[in-house]
Design a protein around this motif. Structure first.
Motif, PDB file in Angstrom:
ATOM      1  N   UNK A   1       0.751  -1.276   0.071  1.00 55.94           N
ATOM      2  CA  UNK A   1       0.041  -0.067  -0.075  1.00 55.94           C
ATOM      3  C   UNK A   1       0.785   1.190   0.040  1.00 55.94           C
ATOM      4  N   UNK A   2       1.923   1.251   0.869  1.00 53.70           N
ATOM      5  CA  UNK A   2       2.744   2.394   0.821  1.00 53.70           C
ATOM      6  C   UNK A   2       3.561   2.804  -0.083  1.00 53.70           C
ATOM      7  N   UNK A   3       4.274   1.476  -0.327  1.00 57.84           N
ATOM      8  CA  UNK A   3       5.443   1.643  -1.352  1.00 57.84           C
ATOM      9  C   UNK A   3       5.116   0.624  -2.602  1.00 57.84           C
ATOM     10  N   UNK A   4       4.084   0.952  -3.467  1.00 59.88           N
ATOM     11  CA  UNK A   4       3.446  -0.156  -4.165  1.00 59.88           C
ATOM     12  C   UNK A   4       4.543  -0.467  -5.455  1.00 59.88           C
ATOM     13  N   UNK A   5       5.422   0.304  -5.722  1.00 60.12           N
ATOM     14  CA  UNK A   5       6.489   0.025  -6.747  1.00 60.12           C
ATOM     15  C   UNK A   5       7.818  -0.699  -6.108  1.00 60.12           C
ATOM     16  N   UNK A   6       7.920  -0.990  -5.000  1.00 57.52           N
ATOM     17  CA  UNK A   6       8.860  -1.730  -4.269  1.00 57.52           C
ATOM     18  C   UNK A   6       8.846  -3.084  -4.534  1.00 57.52           C
ATOM     19  N   UNK A   7      10.305  -3.557  -4.695  1.00 57.69           N
ATOM     20  CA  UNK A   7      10.334  -5.119  -4.689  1.00 57.69           C
ATOM     21  C   UNK A   7      10.575  -5.557  -3.506  1.00 57.69           C
ATOM     22  N   UNK A   8       9.666  -6.702  -3.085  1.00 60.10           N
ATOM     23  CA  UNK A   8       9.456  -7.063  -1.740  1.00 60.10           C
ATOM     24  C   UNK A   8      10.197  -8.471  -1.645  1.00 60.10           C
ATOM     25  N   UNK A   9      11.076  -8.663  -0.708  1.00 61.28           N
ATOM     26  CA  UNK A   9      11.953 -10.022  -0.747  1.00 61.28           C
ATOM     27  C   UNK A   9      11.653 -10.261   1.139  1.00 61.28           C
ATOM     28  N   UNK A  10      11.580 -11.764   0.982  1.00 67.15           N
ATOM     29  CA  UNK A  10      11.537 -12.337   2.306  1.00 67.15           C
ATOM     30  C   UNK A  10      12.766 -13.352   2.519  1.00 67.15           C
ATOM     31  N   UNK A  11      13.700 -12.996   3.497  1.00 69.50           N
ATOM     32  CA  UNK A  11      14.706 -13.828   4.040  1.00 69.50           C
ATOM     33  C   UNK A  11      14.659 -14.404   5.289  1.00 69.50           C
ATOM     34  N   UNK A  12      15.483 -15.315   5.714  1.00 66.51           N
ATOM     35  CA  UNK A  12      15.620 -15.854   6.951  1.00 66.51           C
ATOM     36  C   UNK A  12      14.809 -17.193   7.218  1.00 66.51           C
ATOM     37  N   UNK A  13      14.579 -17.693   8.452  1.00 57.48           N
ATOM     38  CA  UNK A  13      14.098 -18.807   8.846  1.00 57.48           C
ATOM     39  C   UNK A  13      12.864 -19.390   8.163  1.00 57.48           C
ATOM     40  N   UNK A  14      11.730 -18.232   8.043  1.00 59.59           N
ATOM     41  CA  UNK A  14      10.495 -18.360   7.280  1.00 59.59           C
ATOM     42  C   UNK A  14      10.750 -18.780   6.062  1.00 59.59           C
ATOM     43  N   UNK A  15      11.498 -18.028   5.009  1.00 61.03           N
ATOM     44  CA  UNK A  15      11.680 -18.156   3.631  1.00 61.03           C
ATOM     45  C   UNK A  15      12.568 -19.402   3.575  1.00 61.03           C
ATOM     46  N   UNK A  16      13.200 -19.870   4.377  1.00 58.66           N
ATOM     47  CA  UNK A  16      14.269 -20.894   4.141  1.00 58.66           C
ATOM     48  C   UNK A  16      13.537 -22.105   4.118  1.00 58.66           C
ATOM     49  N   UNK A  17      12.379 -22.134   4.802  1.00 59.04           N
ATOM     50  CA  UNK A  17      11.526 -23.324   5.060  1.00 59.04           C
ATOM     51  C   UNK A  17      10.455 -23.743   3.795  1.00 59.04           C
ATOM     52  N   UNK A  18      10.347 -22.576   3.127  1.00 62.76           N
ATOM     53  CA  UNK A  18       9.324 -22.903   2.009  1.00 62.76           C
ATOM     54  C   UNK A  18       9.937 -22.530   0.622  1.00 62.76           C
ATOM     55  N   UNK A  19       9.250 -23.161  -0.454  1.00 65.81           N
ATOM     56  CA  UNK A  19       9.657 -22.582  -1.670  1.00 65.81           C
ATOM     57  C   UNK A  19       8.389 -21.750  -2.593  1.00 65.81           C
ATOM     58  N   UNK A  20       7.788 -22.285  -3.467  1.00 68.59           N
ATOM     59  CA  UNK A  20       6.846 -21.518  -4.097  1.00 68.59           C
ATOM     60  C   UNK A  20       5.706 -21.001  -3.167  1.00 68.59           C
ATOM     61  N   UNK A  21       5.555 -22.015  -2.459  1.00 67.63           N
ATOM     62  CA  UNK A  21       4.265 -21.939  -1.289  1.00 67.63           C
ATOM     63  C   UNK A  21       4.290 -20.482  -0.902  1.00 67.63           C
ATOM     64  N   UNK A  22       5.306 -19.760  -0.439  1.00 66.96           N
ATOM     65  CA  UNK A  22       5.379 -18.691   0.407  1.00 66.96           C
ATOM     66  C   UNK A  22       4.840 -17.454  -0.370  1.00 66.96           C
ATOM     67  N   UNK A  23       5.005 -17.599  -1.922  1.00 68.88           N
ATOM     68  CA  UNK A  23       4.521 -16.486  -2.590  1.00 68.88           C
ATOM     69  C   UNK A  23       2.822 -16.525  -2.571  1.00 68.88           C
ATOM     70  N   UNK A  24       2.433 -17.684  -2.507  1.00 68.32           N
ATOM     71  CA  UNK A  24       0.936 -17.568  -2.472  1.00 68.32           C
ATOM     72  C   UNK A  24       0.253 -17.362  -0.978  1.00 68.32           C
ATOM     73  N   UNK A  25       1.234 -17.635  -0.008  1.00 65.52           N
ATOM     74  CA  UNK A  25       0.737 -17.020   1.255  1.00 65.52           C
ATOM     75  C   UNK A  25       0.991 -15.475   1.607  1.00 65.52           C
ATOM     76  N   UNK A  26       2.103 -14.856   0.991  1.00 69.21           N
ATOM     77  CA  UNK A  26       2.275 -13.437   1.138  1.00 69.21           C
ATOM     78  C   UNK A  26       2.128 -12.589  -0.038  1.00 69.21           C
TER      79      UNK A  26
END
Length: 415
Positions: free
Chosen positions: A65-90
């Motif tokens: 909402x606030x930065x609609x043009x920004x590229x969004x990245x997730x790393x760390x423990x949560x991202x390391x445990x899941x593959x494509x499915x995290x894109x559907x969750x977030x």
């Protein structure tokens, strides 16, 4: 560390550290803090353990909402445990980074525009030589909040128990990865079993740096296995003694003996956290702990004789656990006069051997993996849905809950 790397590569960045304003943080507070930044960011990176899924979903919504043009990245423990499915969750997530972030960050910074909408996964990579890692940029954190909240000790409000107070304390980490493979543990985000240590001089320089900058009186080394590398200890213990500060660490019980305990106390060590988990041989084997009760007893006595606090964590309700195996752990705690009597409940985190062992039971309670992950929380609680308790032990639910209640009330003798 990643902030330092980004700056080294010529980028400007800001950090929103939600950890420093715990325990009560509302989404409205987070939104106001995001809005308070004057920059319109091109790249936003989230990080957190598997228990942060709900927060990452909510914060992603704010970022979109606030930065609609920004590229969004997730790393760390949560991202390391899941593959494509995290894109559907977030919603709006563009990139995930599995494993350590340093190898992927330069690529992301150089290509963030092209990565928008890509659903790109950076697969696990480890930093082979930790001497190449940039030093922590302490300036981006609210350091007084951290320094004045005890890591361990009286008032820490966590699973540690220590008889001492420390006015100004700090966490440091001097290694990554773990050479062991306990069945309940997941270390994908820090290199798995690729155990590596920082350079000896690098660690000592960081110790003196935080003492000079912040006047710390206690240092907590939060490595999983601070005591495992004897060559590193031979170098560091004399240096730690010179500083005059008190310190603590985590270690394995099979590494501890009387000789080492005497060296540690002489160098200022007053606390060692041990992942004991169980004192029953059968459960230890099920956990793949590679510890024996006699080794555990040796380690505790070695610490107690010289005045080091041995803080043991415990897990109840592991697969195969009966009241008798739990009673063996309870008797061990009482016989060794251990002050830490609380227990975590066996929690099956996706990506672990334990999860694979019990996932059929998990999905008899939860309809989807996302629903289960959203419910994961502090491992001191057991999961329940309606009238159903997620109980992995060989005890019936009623008996399991009875034992859990005795633990919570400090009445271990009644188990």
């Amino acid at each position: 560390v990643l902030v330092s790397l980004a700056k080294r590569l010529g980028h400007n960045c800001q950090v929103l550290d939600l950890n420093s304003i715990r325990p009560v943080v509302t989404l409205e507070e987070v939104e106001q803090k995001i809005i308070s930044f004057s920059e319109m960011f091109d790249l936003v990176c989230l990080s957190g353990m598997i228990t942060t899924l709900r927060w990452q979903k909510d914060i992603a919504g704010l970022v979109n909402k606030i930065f609609p043009g920004a590229t969004l990245v997730s790393g760390g423990g949560l991202a390391s445990d899941f593959e494509e499915i995290l894109f559907d969750w977030i919603p709006g997530l563009d990139v995930t980074v599995q494993g350590e972030g340093e190898p992927a960050l330069p690529i992301i910074l150089n290509n963030y525009k092209d990565l928008k909408g890509s659903r790109k996964i950076f697969y696990p990579a480890v930093v082979s030589d930790l001497r190449d890692v940039a030093p922590v940029d302490w300036s981006v954190f609210d350091m007084e909040t951290y320094l004045n909240n005890p890591i361990w000790g009286i008032g820490a409000g966590n699973a540690s128990w220590t008889p001492f107070k420390n006015k100004r304390s700090i966490n440091l980490i001097s290694s990554r990865g773990c050479p062991y493979s306990c069945n309940f543990c997941d270390r994908k985000a820090t290199g798995g079993r690729n155990y590596r240590i920082y350079g000896h001089e690098q660690i000592v320089n960081e110790i003196y740096d935080v003492i000079d900058q912040f006047g710390v009186e206690f240092i907590g080394f939060v490595d999983d296995n601070f005591l495992s590398d004897k060559k590193r200890l031979n170098f560091m213990l004399p240096e730690l003694k010179k500083t005059g500060v008190s310190w603590g660490c985590h270690g394995r019980m099979n590494d501890m003996n009387d000789f080492l305990a005497e060296r540690l106390i002489e160098a200022g060590c007053v606390y060692i956290g041990f992942g004991a988990e169980s004192a029953d041989p059968y459960i230890l084997k099920r956990m793949n702990k590679k510890n024996r009760p006699d080794q555990m007893s040796t380690a505790i006595h070695a610490c107690q004789k010289v005045g080091i606090t041995p803080n043991c964590t415990w897990i109840m309700g592991y697969p195969g656990e009966t009241r008798n195996t739990l009673r063996n752990t309870v008797n061990f705690i009482l016989e060794h006069n251990l002050s830490q009597k609380t227990m975590f409940v066996a929690t099956a985190y996706p990506g672990t051997h334990l999860y694979e062992e019990v996932k059929e039971k998990i999905f008899s309670v939860y309809e989807t993996l996302e629903e289960y992950v959203l419910d994961l929380d502090d491992a001191t609680k057991f999961l329940e849905k309606g009238e159903t308790v997620l109980n992995f032990s060989d005890m019936g639910d009623e008996e399991f809950i009875e034992c859990k209640n005795y633990v919570e009330s400090g009445e271990l003798e009644r188990i």
